[in-house]
Design a protein around this motif. Structure first.
Motif, PDB file in Angstrom:
ATOM      1  N   ASN A  21       6.342  -5.598   6.387  1.00 10.70           N
ATOM      2  CA  ASN A  21       4.940  -5.361   6.039  1.00 10.70           C
ATOM      3  C   ASN A  21       4.623  -3.874   5.965  1.00 10.70           C
ATOM      4  N   GLU A  22       5.213  -3.084   6.870  1.00 11.86           N
ATOM      5  CA  GLU A  22       4.965  -1.647   6.880  1.00 11.86           C
ATOM      6  C   GLU A  22       5.562  -0.981   5.644  1.00 11.86           C
ATOM      7  N   ILE A  23       6.720  -1.436   5.217  1.00 12.00           N
ATOM      8  CA  ILE A  23       7.334  -0.881   4.002  1.00 12.00           C
ATOM      9  C   ILE A  23       6.510  -1.247   2.778  1.00 12.00           C
ATOM     10  N   ASP A  24       6.013  -2.468   2.735  1.00  7.72           N
ATOM     11  CA  ASP A  24       5.141  -2.882   1.628  1.00  7.72           C
ATOM     12  C   ASP A  24       3.870  -2.030   1.610  1.00  7.72           C
ATOM     13  N   ARG A  25       3.342  -1.720   2.796  1.00  6.76           N
ATOM     14  CA  ARG A  25       2.121  -0.907   2.875  1.00  6.76           C
ATOM     15  C   ARG A  25       2.366   0.489   2.294  1.00  6.76           C
ATOM     16  N   LEU A  26       3.512   1.062   2.618  1.00  5.98           N
ATOM     17  CA  LEU A  26       3.844   2.383   2.080  1.00  5.98           C
ATOM     18  C   LEU A  26       3.996   2.339   0.563  1.00  5.98           C
ATOM     19  N   ASP A  27       4.600   1.276   0.055  1.00  7.84           N
ATOM     20  CA  ASP A  27       4.756   1.113  -1.388  1.00  7.84           C
ATOM     21  C   ASP A  27       3.397   1.077  -2.074  1.00  7.84           C
TER      22      ASP A  27
END
Length: 219
Positions: free
Chosen positions: A55-61
């Motif tokens: 979820n955190e990687i998706d947020r950064l994307d």
């Protein structure tokens, strides 16, 4: 003076994009490494942590994409600047997909569970190391506009493909004597495929660098 300020503002915003992308790439690389550790150790808790952390990687994307779109809207960007923004967006997308493959590996680890492994997990980590080496090379080439390194990265993809083919043949070679292990063999084959895809996404980043620097879309 106004043109200098505009240029400085654009460069500052682009550098901010690159910093976010570097943070995202670090998290994606770590997720891949941890997913392979989870496989070796058959650590189902670690596998779940990788899945939850996506979820955190998706947020950064999403943040990178939002900032890139805002930058295009705010700045009267010339063609070269637009290419830089577009390549940043494309690179972010490739890194996000690499993270997705780490999640896929973690899910495969959960499907295998605690079942005794039919083979020692030695070659899969070697293949992963090469794929992550490609990711590192592609990102280094991106931050340094290094076409030579980008081409070397892409050339390594053939070796990953070769390793992938060998591993698939080996895995399914176990099936006649181990029909009860069909689920595990299939999941291990999927894991090999996900690693092969990580190498492909790293190659795509390298190809984007070459396009950015040379305006040519193929290696």
């Amino acid at each position: 003076m106004l043109m200098k300020n505009t240029r400085s503002n654009f460069d500052s915003n682009l550098n901010e994009l690159k910093k976010l992308l570097l943070e995202m790439a670090y998290k994606a690389e770590n997720a891949v490494k941890e997913s392979i550790h989870a496989l070796i150790e058959q650590d189902l808790e670690k596998a779940q942590q990788i899945i939850d952390g996506d979820n955190e990687i998706d947020r950064l994307d999403h943040e990178i994409n939002d900032k890139a779109i805002l930058l295009i809207a705010k700045e009267s960007s010339v063609a070269t600047d637009l290419r830089k923004i577009i390549v940043a967006i494309k690179t972010s997308s490739e890194v996000e997909r690499i993270a997705d493959n780490a999640v896929n590996i973690a899910k495969a680890v959960q499907h295998i569970g605690k079942e005794k492994l039919i083979k020692d997990i030695i070659d899969i980590p070697k293949m992963t190391d090469l794929a992550l080496e490609m990711l590192s090379d592609s990102l280094t080439s991106y931050y340094g506009d290094d076409v030579v390194l980008a081409k070397k990265c892409a050339e390594k993809d053939d070796k990953v493909d070769e390793m992938y083919g060998e591993l698939i043949r080996e895995l399914f070679g176990y099936l006649p004597q181990n029909p009860q292990a069909i689920t595990q063999i299939t999941e291990l084959a999927y894991i090999c495929r996900y690693i092969e895809r990580i190498a492909d996404h790293s190659t795509n980043i390298a190809e984007n660098v070459i396009f950015l620097v040379t305006r040519k879309e193929s290696i």
